[in-house]
Every structure is written in C-alpha cells, then in structure tokens.
Design a protein around this motif. Structure first.
Motif, PDB file in Angstrom:
ATOM      1  N   SER A   1      35.603  44.603  63.315  1.00 20.75           N
ATOM      2  CA  SER A   1      36.192  44.488  61.986  1.00 20.75           C
ATOM      3  C   SER A   1      35.100  44.379  60.942  1.00 20.75           C
ATOM      4  CB  SER A   1      37.089  43.255  61.911  1.00 20.75           C
ATOM      5  OG  SER A   1      38.146  43.371  62.817  1.00 20.75           O
ATOM      6  N   LEU A   2      35.364  44.949  59.769  1.00 19.56           N
ATOM      7  CA  LEU A   2      34.412  44.894  58.664  1.00 19.56           C
ATOM      8  C   LEU A   2      34.913  43.876  57.649  1.00 19.56           C
ATOM      9  CD1 LEU A   2      33.837  48.741  58.266  1.00 19.56           C
ATOM     10  CD2 LEU A   2      32.488  47.092  59.588  1.00 19.56           C
ATOM     11  N   ARG A   3      34.041  42.905  57.306  1.00 23.65           N
ATOM     12  CA  ARG A   3      34.459  41.810  56.436  1.00 23.65           C
ATOM     13  C   ARG A   3      33.677  41.744  55.131  1.00 23.65           C
ATOM     14  NH1 ARG A   3      37.660  37.836  57.758  1.00 23.65           N
ATOM     15  NH2 ARG A   3      36.366  36.321  56.674  1.00 23.65           N
ATOM     16  N   ASP A   4      32.829  42.761  54.863  1.00 19.85           N
ATOM     17  CA  ASP A   4      32.101  42.747  53.594  1.00 19.85           C
ATOM     18  C   ASP A   4      31.858  44.175  53.119  1.00 19.85           C
ATOM     19  OD1 ASP A   4      29.187  43.585  54.403  1.00 19.85           O
ATOM     20  OD2 ASP A   4      29.776  42.054  55.864  1.00 19.85           O
ATOM     21  N   ALA A   5      31.631  44.302  51.820  1.00 20.48           N
ATOM     22  CA  ALA A   5      31.477  45.622  51.196  1.00 20.48           C
ATOM     23  C   ALA A   5      30.281  46.382  51.746  1.00 20.48           C
ATOM     24  CB  ALA A   5      31.356  45.463  49.683  1.00 20.48           C
ATOM     25  N   ASP A   6      29.187  45.685  52.023  1.00 18.66           N
ATOM     26  CA  ASP A   6      27.995  46.371  52.540  1.00 18.66           C
ATOM     27  C   ASP A   6      28.269  47.032  53.887  1.00 18.66           C
ATOM     28  OD1 ASP A   6      26.485  45.696  50.316  1.00 18.66           O
ATOM     29  OD2 ASP A   6      25.625  43.902  51.247  1.00 18.66           O
ATOM     30  N   SER A   7      28.982  46.340  54.768  1.00 18.17           N
ATOM     31  CA  SER A   7      29.315  46.917  56.082  1.00 18.17           C
ATOM     32  C   SER A   7      30.225  48.127  55.934  1.00 18.17           C
ATOM     33  CB  SER A   7      30.003  45.871  56.968  1.00 18.17           C
ATOM     34  OG  SER A   7      29.135  44.792  57.215  1.00 18.17           O
ATOM     35  N   VAL A   8      31.176  48.045  55.011  1.00 13.68           N
ATOM     36  CA  VAL A   8      32.083  49.166  54.766  1.00 13.68           C
ATOM     37  C   VAL A   8      31.285  50.369  54.259  1.00 13.68           C
ATOM     38  CG1 VAL A   8      34.001  49.989  53.345  1.00 13.68           C
ATOM     39  CG2 VAL A   8      34.090  47.708  54.356  1.00 13.68           C
ATOM     40  N   LEU A   9      30.413  50.135  53.302  1.00 10.35           N
ATOM     41  CA  LEU A   9      29.594  51.226  52.762  1.00 10.35           C
ATOM     42  C   LEU A   9      28.709  51.850  53.837  1.00 10.35           C
ATOM     43  CD1 LEU A   9      28.656  49.726  49.306  1.00 10.35           C
ATOM     44  CD2 LEU A   9      29.883  51.876  49.703  1.00 10.35           C
ATOM     45  N   GLN A  10      28.138  51.008  54.681  1.00 11.52           N
ATOM     46  CA  GLN A  10      27.254  51.508  55.741  1.00 11.52           C
ATOM     47  C   GLN A  10      28.027  52.369  56.742  1.00 11.52           C
ATOM     48  OE1 GLN A  10      25.402  48.415  58.068  1.00 11.52           O
ATOM     49  NE2 GLN A  10      23.764  49.770  58.727  1.00 11.52           N
ATOM     50  N   GLN A  11      29.233  51.943  57.116  1.00  8.44           N
ATOM     51  CA  GLN A  11      29.984  52.660  58.141  1.00  8.44           C
ATOM     52  C   GLN A  11      30.821  53.808  57.582  1.00  8.44           C
ATOM     53  OE1 GLN A  11      33.403  51.227  61.006  1.00  8.44           O
ATOM     54  NE2 GLN A  11      31.426  50.493  61.762  1.00  8.44           N
ATOM     55  N   LEU A  12      31.385  53.643  56.381  1.00  7.21           N
ATOM     56  CA  LEU A  12      32.349  54.614  55.874  1.00  7.21           C
ATOM     57  C   LEU A  12      32.024  55.173  54.492  1.00  7.21           C
ATOM     58  CD1 LEU A  12      35.582  52.583  56.739  1.00  7.21           C
ATOM     59  CD2 LEU A  12      34.515  54.363  58.118  1.00  7.21           C
ATOM     60  N   GLY A  13      30.938  54.765  53.909  1.00  2.00           N
ATOM     61  CA  GLY A  13      30.631  55.065  52.517  1.00  2.00           C
ATOM     62  C   GLY A  13      30.870  56.492  52.073  1.00  2.00           C
ATOM     63  N   ASP A  14      30.435  57.471  52.850  1.00  3.47           N
ATOM     64  CA  ASP A  14      30.584  58.867  52.445  1.00  3.47           C
ATOM     65  C   ASP A  14      32.037  59.312  52.363  1.00  3.47           C
ATOM     66  OD1 ASP A  14      27.855  59.091  52.281  1.00  3.47           O
ATOM     67  OD2 ASP A  14      27.625  60.062  54.227  1.00  3.47           O
ATOM     68  N   GLY A  15      32.920  58.668  53.108  1.00  5.49           N
ATOM     69  CA  GLY A  15      34.308  59.090  53.147  1.00  5.49           C
ATOM     70  C   GLY A  15      35.206  58.403  52.131  1.00  5.49           C
ATOM     71  N   LEU A  16      34.650  57.502  51.331  1.00  7.55           N
ATOM     72  CA  LEU A  16      35.461  56.693  50.419  1.00  7.55           C
ATOM     73  C   LEU A  16      35.268  57.101  48.966  1.00  7.55           C
ATOM     74  CD1 LEU A  16      34.733  53.205  51.991  1.00  7.55           C
ATOM     75  CD2 LEU A  16      36.717  54.649  52.380  1.00  7.55           C
ATOM     76  N   ASP A  17      36.289  56.887  48.165  1.00 12.10           N
ATOM     77  CA  ASP A  17      36.185  57.110  46.725  1.00 12.10           C
ATOM     78  C   ASP A  17      35.638  55.876  46.019  1.00 12.10           C
ATOM     79  OD1 ASP A  17      37.293  59.721  46.890  1.00 12.10           O
ATOM     80  OD2 ASP A  17      39.301  58.850  46.979  1.00 12.10           O
ATOM     81  N   ALA A  18      35.953  54.684  46.532  1.00  8.67           N
ATOM     82  CA  ALA A  18      35.496  53.443  45.909  1.00  8.67           C
ATOM     83  C   ALA A  18      35.531  52.310  46.920  1.00  8.67           C
ATOM     84  CB  ALA A  18      36.386  53.085  44.723  1.00  8.67           C
ATOM     85  N   VAL A  19      34.631  51.359  46.732  1.00 10.63           N
ATOM     86  CA  VAL A  19      34.623  50.127  47.517  1.00 10.63           C
ATOM     87  C   VAL A  19      34.604  48.979  46.519  1.00 10.63           C
ATOM     88  CG1 VAL A  19      33.389  48.713  49.198  1.00 10.63           C
ATOM     89  CG2 VAL A  19      33.375  51.202  49.433  1.00 10.63           C
ATOM     90  N   LEU A  20      35.638  48.150  46.564  1.00  9.10           N
ATOM     91  CA  LEU A  20      35.709  46.996  45.676  1.00  9.10           C
ATOM     92  C   LEU A  20      34.973  45.830  46.318  1.00  9.10           C
ATOM     93  CD1 LEU A  20      39.444  47.150  44.584  1.00  9.10           C
ATOM     94  CD2 LEU A  20      37.456  48.180  43.479  1.00  9.10           C
TER      95      LEU A  20
END
Length: 166
Positions: free
Chosen positions: A123-142
């Motif tokens: 599970s991803l619990r912070d914005a940095d982890s989300v960006l690292q794993q999925l960043g290219d596929g997302l429009d925005a990370v809050l």
C-alpha cells in the motif's frame, strides 16, 4: 485521474461517468473491470443518484459515515458497467478523510475510488511513493497525510449485513 490521501492509503479517483478515465485507472492497476470499484462521496446526498436504497437504509449508512465503512448497495441505472463491473450493486463510502471528502464535493460527483498501489504491491501512504510508482500515469497527486487507519475500509452488504472485508 488524481491520487489523494484517504483513511488508510492513497487512492486513485476520477469521474465515474468518464469511461476513458475509469479504464485508465483499471489499466494502470491491471484490475479487471468485472471486479467493480468503490464510489467515494463527500456526502450521502451526493450518492443518491447512484444508489437504489430506501430512506431507512440511507439513515443506516449515514450512521456509520463519514468513516472507513463502505456499503454494497443496489446500483441505480446511472452507475455504468465500467464502475459496477459484473454486479448489479456498487460499493459506496462517504470518506472520513477531510481532503477526500472535499475533493468529491468540489468535483460535484462521487469519485471512483481504488487504492493507488499496483496489484500485489505494498500500500502507498504518501505522495512521494505514489509519484515514484505511478507518477507518469497520473494527472495530479494531492499532497496530504493518510489517517492513522492501517487497514482498508470495511465493506458491508447493506441488505444482509454480511462483512465482505474487514
């Protein structure tokens, strides 16, 4: 497609009526459409066009919200197949996380909601982890913190009371 903090993990969300956005989430997560997705709302009223429940059932759900309880309820005709999957029901939740609730209210519609982690990954619990794993596929990370809840939301079948996930 936006990633945002929820009670336990970062979630991925989009407009449930936008098939292309929902299919992007499913492809990113490698999740089959047949499984269905949760609708996360800012209020019970926001869910009413998407569900087919009595006033008493609405009150029963509202008694556990806002919070980390998702209810499986009959879907209205407004819920597209790419959200409900192979079911006639849909899982719904009014989040207890203030930012997730505000996001849904600002969007003016419940959001499709699923965890931001890839299948089989932690599970991803912070914005940095989300960006690292999925960043290219997302429009925005809050940015923001997840609540202290360490487990996914409990899922309960509204009609039977059966706990489907705890």
């Amino acid at each position: 497609m936006v990633a945002y903090p929820t009670e336990a993990v970062y979630g991925l969300g989009c407009d449930p009526l936008c098939e292309a956005a929902v299919l992007r989430i499913l492809a990113l997560k490698q999740r089959p459409v047949e499984k269905g997705l949760i609708l996360l709302a800012g209020s019970v009223e926001q869910l009413l066009p998407f569900i087919d429940v009595s006033t008493a059932e609405q009150a029963r759900m509202a008694a556990r919200w806002p919070g980390p309880v998702s209810w499986v309820v009959p879907a209205s005709a407004r819920v597209p197949a790419w959200v409900r999957g192979a079911h006639t029901t849909v899982a719904v939740r009014v989040s207890g996380h203030p930012l997730a609730r505000e996001l849904a209210l600002a969007a003016g519609t419940p959001l499709v909601s699923t965890s931001a982690n890839l299948a089989g990954q932690p599970s991803l619990r912070d914005a940095d982890s989300v960006l690292q794993q999925l960043g290219d596929g997302l429009d925005a990370v809050l940015g923001g913190e997840c609540d202290s809840t360490a487990k996914p939301s409990t899922i309960v079948d509204l009609h039977t009371g059966a706990v489907l996930r705890s």
